[in-house]
Design a protein around this motif. Structure first.
Motif, PDB file in Angstrom:
ATOM      1  N   ALA A  90       0.829  -1.208   0.000  1.00  0.00           N
ATOM      2  CA  ALA A  90       0.000   0.000   0.000  1.00  0.00           C
ATOM      3  C   ALA A  90       0.863   1.258   0.000  1.00  0.00           C
ATOM      4  O   ALA A  90       0.482   2.275  -0.582  1.00  0.00           O
ATOM      5  CB  ALA A  90      -0.938  -0.002   1.204  1.00  0.00           C
ATOM      6  N   LEU A  91       2.016   1.179   0.629  1.00  0.00           N
ATOM      7  CA  LEU A  91       2.906   2.337   0.655  1.00  0.00           C
ATOM      8  C   LEU A  91       3.684   2.483  -0.650  1.00  0.00           C
ATOM      9  O   LEU A  91       3.954   3.593  -1.094  1.00  0.00           O
ATOM     10  CB  LEU A  91       3.877   2.234   1.834  1.00  0.00           C
ATOM     11  CG  LEU A  91       3.247   2.408   3.200  1.00  0.00           C
ATOM     12  CD1 LEU A  91       4.271   2.178   4.300  1.00  0.00           C
ATOM     13  CD2 LEU A  91       2.606   3.787   3.345  1.00  0.00           C
ATOM     14  N   GLN A  92       4.019   1.375  -1.274  1.00  0.00           N
ATOM     15  CA  GLN A  92       4.806   1.431  -2.507  1.00  0.00           C
ATOM     16  C   GLN A  92       3.971   1.724  -3.740  1.00  0.00           C
ATOM     17  O   GLN A  92       4.447   2.356  -4.676  1.00  0.00           O
ATOM     18  CB  GLN A  92       5.561   0.119  -2.705  1.00  0.00           C
ATOM     19  CG  GLN A  92       6.662  -0.078  -1.696  1.00  0.00           C
ATOM     20  CD  GLN A  92       7.358  -1.418  -1.857  1.00  0.00           C
ATOM     21  OE1 GLN A  92       6.966  -2.250  -2.668  1.00  0.00           O
ATOM     22  NE2 GLN A  92       8.396  -1.628  -1.070  1.00  0.00           N
ATOM     23  N   SER A  93       2.728   1.250  -3.754  1.00  0.00           N
ATOM     24  CA  SER A  93       1.943   1.372  -4.984  1.00  0.00           C
ATOM     25  C   SER A  93       0.601   2.078  -4.787  1.00  0.00           C
ATOM     26  O   SER A  93      -0.237   2.039  -5.663  1.00  0.00           O
ATOM     27  CB  SER A  93       1.689  -0.025  -5.567  1.00  0.00           C
ATOM     28  OG  SER A  93       0.888  -0.779  -4.670  1.00  0.00           O
ATOM     29  N   ASP A  94       0.427   2.709  -3.655  1.00  0.00           N
ATOM     30  CA  ASP A  94      -0.824   3.426  -3.368  1.00  0.00           C
ATOM     31  C   ASP A  94      -2.058   2.545  -3.488  1.00  0.00           C
ATOM     32  O   ASP A  94      -3.122   2.981  -3.938  1.00  0.00           O
ATOM     33  CB  ASP A  94      -0.975   4.670  -4.257  1.00  0.00           C
ATOM     34  CG  ASP A  94       0.002   5.752  -3.858  1.00  0.00           C
ATOM     35  OD1 ASP A  94       0.355   5.831  -2.663  1.00  0.00           O
ATOM     36  OD2 ASP A  94       0.416   6.530  -4.731  1.00  0.00           O
ATOM     37  N   ARG A  95      -1.929   1.277  -3.085  1.00  0.00           N
ATOM     38  CA  ARG A  95      -3.099   0.400  -3.041  1.00  0.00           C
ATOM     39  C   ARG A  95      -4.087   0.966  -2.027  1.00  0.00           C
ATOM     40  O   ARG A  95      -3.709   1.654  -1.087  1.00  0.00           O
ATOM     41  CB  ARG A  95      -2.679  -1.007  -2.646  1.00  0.00           C
ATOM     42  CG  ARG A  95      -1.833  -1.663  -3.735  1.00  0.00           C
ATOM     43  CD  ARG A  95      -1.456  -3.048  -3.368  1.00  0.00           C
ATOM     44  NE  ARG A  95      -2.590  -3.915  -3.647  1.00  0.00           N
ATOM     45  CZ  ARG A  95      -2.552  -5.226  -3.501  1.00  0.00           C
ATOM     46  NH1 ARG A  95      -1.467  -5.816  -3.059  1.00  0.00           N
ATOM     47  NH2 ARG A  95      -3.599  -5.961  -3.777  1.00  0.00           N
ATOM     48  N   PRO A  96      -5.360   0.661  -2.182  1.00  0.00           N
ATOM     49  CA  PRO A  96      -6.367   1.198  -1.248  1.00  0.00           C
ATOM     50  C   PRO A  96      -6.132   0.700   0.178  1.00  0.00           C
ATOM     51  O   PRO A  96      -5.654  -0.416   0.394  1.00  0.00           O
ATOM     52  CB  PRO A  96      -7.696   0.685  -1.799  1.00  0.00           C
ATOM     53  CG  PRO A  96      -7.367  -0.335  -2.823  1.00  0.00           C
ATOM     54  CD  PRO A  96      -5.942  -0.185  -3.208  1.00  0.00           C
ATOM     55  N   LEU A  97      -6.486   1.544   1.132  1.00  0.00           N
ATOM     56  CA  LEU A  97      -6.341   1.183   2.537  1.00  0.00           C
ATOM     57  C   LEU A  97      -7.577   0.477   3.085  1.00  0.00           C
ATOM     58  O   LEU A  97      -7.557  -0.020   4.205  1.00  0.00           O
ATOM     59  CB  LEU A  97      -6.041   2.439   3.374  1.00  0.00           C
ATOM     60  CG  LEU A  97      -4.783   3.208   2.985  1.00  0.00           C
ATOM     61  CD1 LEU A  97      -4.553   4.371   3.951  1.00  0.00           C
ATOM     62  CD2 LEU A  97      -3.571   2.310   2.905  1.00  0.00           C
ATOM     63  N   ALA A  98      -8.623   0.397   2.289  1.00  0.00           N
ATOM     64  CA  ALA A  98      -9.878  -0.222   2.735  1.00  0.00           C
ATOM     65  C   ALA A  98      -9.700  -1.654   3.245  1.00  0.00           C
ATOM     66  O   ALA A  98     -10.317  -2.005   4.265  1.00  0.00           O
ATOM     67  CB  ALA A  98     -10.923  -0.174   1.626  1.00  0.00           C
ATOM     68  N   PRO A  99      -8.883  -2.503   2.624  1.00  0.00           N
ATOM     69  CA  PRO A  99      -8.720  -3.854   3.180  1.00  0.00           C
ATOM     70  C   PRO A  99      -8.128  -3.846   4.601  1.00  0.00           C
ATOM     71  O   PRO A  99      -8.523  -4.657   5.432  1.00  0.00           O
ATOM     72  CB  PRO A  99      -7.777  -4.542   2.187  1.00  0.00           C
ATOM     73  CG  PRO A  99      -8.023  -3.834   0.894  1.00  0.00           C
ATOM     74  CD  PRO A  99      -8.250  -2.403   1.301  1.00  0.00           C
ATOM     75  N   LEU A 100      -7.213  -2.940   4.873  1.00  0.00           N
ATOM     76  CA  LEU A 100      -6.655  -2.826   6.228  1.00  0.00           C
ATOM     77  C   LEU A 100      -7.722  -2.359   7.206  1.00  0.00           C
ATOM     78  O   LEU A 100      -7.813  -2.855   8.325  1.00  0.00           O
ATOM     79  CB  LEU A 100      -5.463  -1.860   6.233  1.00  0.00           C
ATOM     80  CG  LEU A 100      -4.251  -2.277   5.406  1.00  0.00           C
ATOM     81  CD1 LEU A 100      -3.231  -1.144   5.339  1.00  0.00           C
ATOM     82  CD2 LEU A 100      -3.627  -3.545   5.964  1.00  0.00           C
ATOM     83  N   VAL A 101      -8.533  -1.414   6.766  1.00  0.00           N
ATOM     84  CA  VAL A 101      -9.635  -0.921   7.593  1.00  0.00           C
ATOM     85  C   VAL A 101     -10.613  -2.052   7.889  1.00  0.00           C
ATOM     86  O   VAL A 101     -11.056  -2.225   9.030  1.00  0.00           O
ATOM     87  CB  VAL A 101     -10.347   0.271   6.916  1.00  0.00           C
ATOM     88  CG1 VAL A 101     -11.640   0.625   7.639  1.00  0.00           C
ATOM     89  CG2 VAL A 101      -9.418   1.478   6.839  1.00  0.00           C
ATOM     90  N   ASP A 102     -10.942  -2.841   6.870  1.00  0.00           N
ATOM     91  CA  ASP A 102     -11.886  -3.949   7.047  1.00  0.00           C
ATOM     92  C   ASP A 102     -11.379  -4.968   8.066  1.00  0.00           C
ATOM     93  O   ASP A 102     -12.142  -5.437   8.915  1.00  0.00           O
ATOM     94  CB  ASP A 102     -12.157  -4.643   5.712  1.00  0.00           C
ATOM     95  CG  ASP A 102     -12.930  -3.773   4.733  1.00  0.00           C
ATOM     96  OD1 ASP A 102     -13.538  -2.762   5.166  1.00  0.00           O
ATOM     97  OD2 ASP A 102     -12.912  -4.097   3.526  1.00  0.00           O
TER      98      ASP A 102
END
Length: 117
Positions: A90-102
């Motif tokens: 997520a930090l390297q490729s700006d993947r969404p943070l929603a999975p971490l939130v979930d």
């Protein structure tokens, strides 16, 4: 210490499960906010804080004296390892943070549910 001060300190002291829930809530709110915004520093801070929380949890779960059932500990450790990998992505490729939130929301729910007496 006065009785009033003692009573207040007792109110301020929570059970470990409640403290864990609060920390997860705080970190999750940061992740949600960072996921909606464009502030790169806020994103780095939120993901790093979440990663630190999970690394601490995994270390605790690996301790011999941990009282959680072995299967639950193993599942949580596996989840923690996934959080660590995904956080890096997520930090390297700006993947969404929603999975971490979930994932955090599921943990919060588990910490909120009352155990049978």
């Amino acid at each position: 210490m006065s009785i009033t001060a003692y009573r207040q300190s007792m109110k301020d002291t929570s059970a470990p499960r409640e403290l864990e829930r609060r920390v997860f809530q705080q970190v999750t709110l940061q992740l949600e906010s960072a996921g909606r915004g464009e502030d790169r520093q806020a994103r780095i801070h939120a993901v790093s804080r979440n990663r630190m929380l999970w690394n601490t949890l995994v270390a605790d779960l690996g301790e011999e004296g941990n009282l959680l059932p072995v299967e639950l500990r193993a599942n949580l450790i596996s989840l923690g390892l996934w959080v660590d990998r995904y956080s890096g992505q997520a930090l390297q490729s700006d993947r969404p943070l929603a999975p971490l939130v979930d994932v955090n929301r599921a943990i919060i729910q588990g910490l909120t549910d009352r155990r049978p007496d």
